[in-house]
Design a protein around this motif. Structure first.
Motif, PDB file in Angstrom:
ATOM      1  N   GLY A 180       0.802  -1.212   0.000  1.00  0.00           N
ATOM      2  CA  GLY A 180       0.000   0.000   0.000  1.00  0.00           C
ATOM      3  C   GLY A 180       0.837   1.266   0.000  1.00  0.00           C
ATOM      4  N   PHE A 181       0.124   2.409  -0.080  1.00  0.00           N
ATOM      5  CA  PHE A 181       0.800   3.703  -0.066  1.00  0.00           C
ATOM      6  C   PHE A 181       1.562   3.878   1.240  1.00  0.00           C
ATOM      7  N   LEU A 182       0.967   3.445   2.343  1.00  0.00           N
ATOM      8  CA  LEU A 182       1.628   3.428   3.647  1.00  0.00           C
ATOM      9  C   LEU A 182       2.017   1.995   3.977  1.00  0.00           C
TER      10      LEU A 182
ATOM     11  N   GLY B  49       0.957   6.945   9.221  1.00  0.00           N
ATOM     12  CA  GLY B  49       1.866   5.813   9.113  1.00  0.00           C
ATOM     13  C   GLY B  49       3.033   6.131   8.203  1.00  0.00           C
ATOM     14  N   PRO B  50       4.083   5.317   8.235  1.00  0.00           N
ATOM     15  CA  PRO B  50       5.252   5.551   7.381  1.00  0.00           C
ATOM     16  C   PRO B  50       4.954   5.231   5.914  1.00  0.00           C
ATOM     17  N   LEU B  51       5.632   5.934   5.042  1.00  0.00           N
ATOM     18  CA  LEU B  51       5.469   5.737   3.607  1.00  0.00           C
ATOM     19  C   LEU B  51       5.937   4.343   3.212  1.00  0.00           C
ATOM     20  N   GLY B  52       5.128   3.643   2.399  1.00  0.00           N
ATOM     21  CA  GLY B  52       5.445   2.284   1.988  1.00  0.00           C
ATOM     22  C   GLY B  52       5.963   2.217   0.560  1.00  0.00           C
TER      23      GLY B  52
ATOM     24  N   TYR C  30       5.410   8.068  -6.263  1.00  0.00           N
ATOM     25  CA  TYR C  30       6.201   9.276  -6.493  1.00  0.00           C
ATOM     26  C   TYR C  30       7.155   9.098  -7.672  1.00  0.00           C
ATOM     27  N   LEU C  31       7.676   7.894  -7.859  1.00  0.00           N
ATOM     28  CA  LEU C  31       8.545   7.635  -9.009  1.00  0.00           C
ATOM     29  C   LEU C  31       7.762   7.740 -10.313  1.00  0.00           C
ATOM     30  N   LEU C  32       6.538   7.221 -10.321  1.00  0.00           N
ATOM     31  CA  LEU C  32       5.703   7.312 -11.513  1.00  0.00           C
ATOM     32  C   LEU C  32       5.335   8.759 -11.817  1.00  0.00           C
ATOM     33  N   TYR C  33       5.098   9.554 -10.774  1.00  0.00           N
ATOM     34  CA  TYR C  33       4.813  10.974 -11.005  1.00  0.00           C
ATOM     35  C   TYR C  33       6.040  11.699 -11.558  1.00  0.00           C
TER      36      TYR C  33
ATOM     37  N   ALA D 118       5.831  16.048   3.404  1.00  0.00           N
ATOM     38  CA  ALA D 118       4.835  15.794   4.449  1.00  0.00           C
ATOM     39  C   ALA D 118       4.683  14.300   4.713  1.00  0.00           C
ATOM     40  N   ASP D 119       4.717  13.489   3.646  1.00  0.00           N
ATOM     41  CA  ASP D 119       4.595  12.039   3.835  1.00  0.00           C
ATOM     42  C   ASP D 119       5.785  11.475   4.594  1.00  0.00           C
ATOM     43  N   LEU D 120       6.967  11.951   4.280  1.00  0.00           N
ATOM     44  CA  LEU D 120       8.168  11.452   4.960  1.00  0.00           C
ATOM     45  C   LEU D 120       8.176  11.871   6.431  1.00  0.00           C
TER      46      LEU D 120
END
Length: 283
Positions: free
Chosen positions: A120-122, A144-147, A154-157, A200-202
């Protein structure tokens, strides 16, 4: 009472639906117009995404948040996947294997992120909170932490930014200044928004998906540009149509009903354009 964020999202729903109906109707009349086809579909998906996002702001528990998050990502994923394909046509090119591979990869990543455990995203959900949205109103957020799914997103973006940059370079070579300006502005804002979202996610902060909202800016910018182009094309057509000295009529082949005539034909029949438009050529 709806918050400012919800009202803004509802306004985006209306604008996207208007764009979808307008461009898909145009595509039905001229099926070779890939720009209208893709942009109409993207506007429809944008309307769904804005609607689901507005409803998701009212959730109060983690399970409801998860359901709405799946709905949101399921409407956003095909929209993002279409963008490189649309950009190729927008830059007067045809989509190649890279654009098609990216679209397939993005949709595959969405399926894996949404339904494969641990992808998942997290990486894990440690809590659920409702905080203040950056644009006003409540912001439900899973903590939760980024998964791996998040890092892959983020790589695809980042790859999407490269596709956009390539389209901008192609437009610049062809000296299409207005298109270059629109896309450059959207790309600049989107990069800033996604840098904030990644930070923010990190850090584990609620981010409000500002980067994902930039897709609405993209639809708005392209929609305005396509509207300007359509008005200009209609004006140029009218100028040419009525400046020709030969009489020209456009009519329905089945009924003979006159659809349009130029001024020269009206003078030949010594009638006004309104009178000729009311006649039937079979008579």
């Amino acid at each position: 009472m709806p918050t400012l964020t919800v009202l803004l999202l509802w306004a985006i729903v209306g604008a996207c639906l208007h764009g979808a109906i307008n461009h898909l109707a145009s595509w039905n009349l001229r099926r070779e117009n890939h720009i209208s086809a893709y942009f109409g579909l993207m506007c429809f998906l944008g309307a769904l995404y804005a609607l689901v996002t507005s409803l998701s702001l009212y959730v109060t528990d983690l399970e409801a948040y998860r359901r709405f998050d799946l709905l949101r990502s399921s409407t956003l994923a095909p929209l993002i996947a279409f963008i490189p394909l649309f950009l190729a046509y927008y830059a007067d090119q045809r989509p190649g294997r890279l654009e098609k591979a990216y679209a397939a990869l993005f949709l595959l990543h969405h399926l894996i992120k949404s339904f494969v455990p641990g992808a998942g995203f997290l990486s894990s959900i440690t809590g659920f909170s409702i905080r203040e949205h950056p644009f006003g109103g409540p912001l439900p957020s899973a903590n939760g932490p980024l998964g791996w799914g998040g890092y892959g997103m983020y790589l695809l973006y980042l790859l999407l930014f490269l596709f956009t940059l390539r389209a901008i370079t192609g437009l610049q070579r062809k000296k299409q200044k207005r298109k270059t300006l629109w896309l450059s502005g959207v790309l600049f804002f989107t990069i800033l928004a996604y840098c904030y979202d990644l930070w923010a996610d990190l850090q584990g902060f609620p981010r409000g998906d500002i980067g994902e909202y930039s897709v609405f800016l993209f639809l708005l910018a392209v929609g305005v540009d396509l509207g300007v182009r359509r008005v200009k094309a209609e004006r140029d057509y009218r100028t040419l149509f009525h400046s020709i000295h030969d009489g020209i009529s456009i009519h329905d082949a089945q009924s003979g009903q006159v659809l349009d005539i130029n001024e020269a034909l009206a003078r030949m029949f010594r009638m006004t354009r309104d009178q000729l438009l009311a006649t039937n050529l079979k008579e």
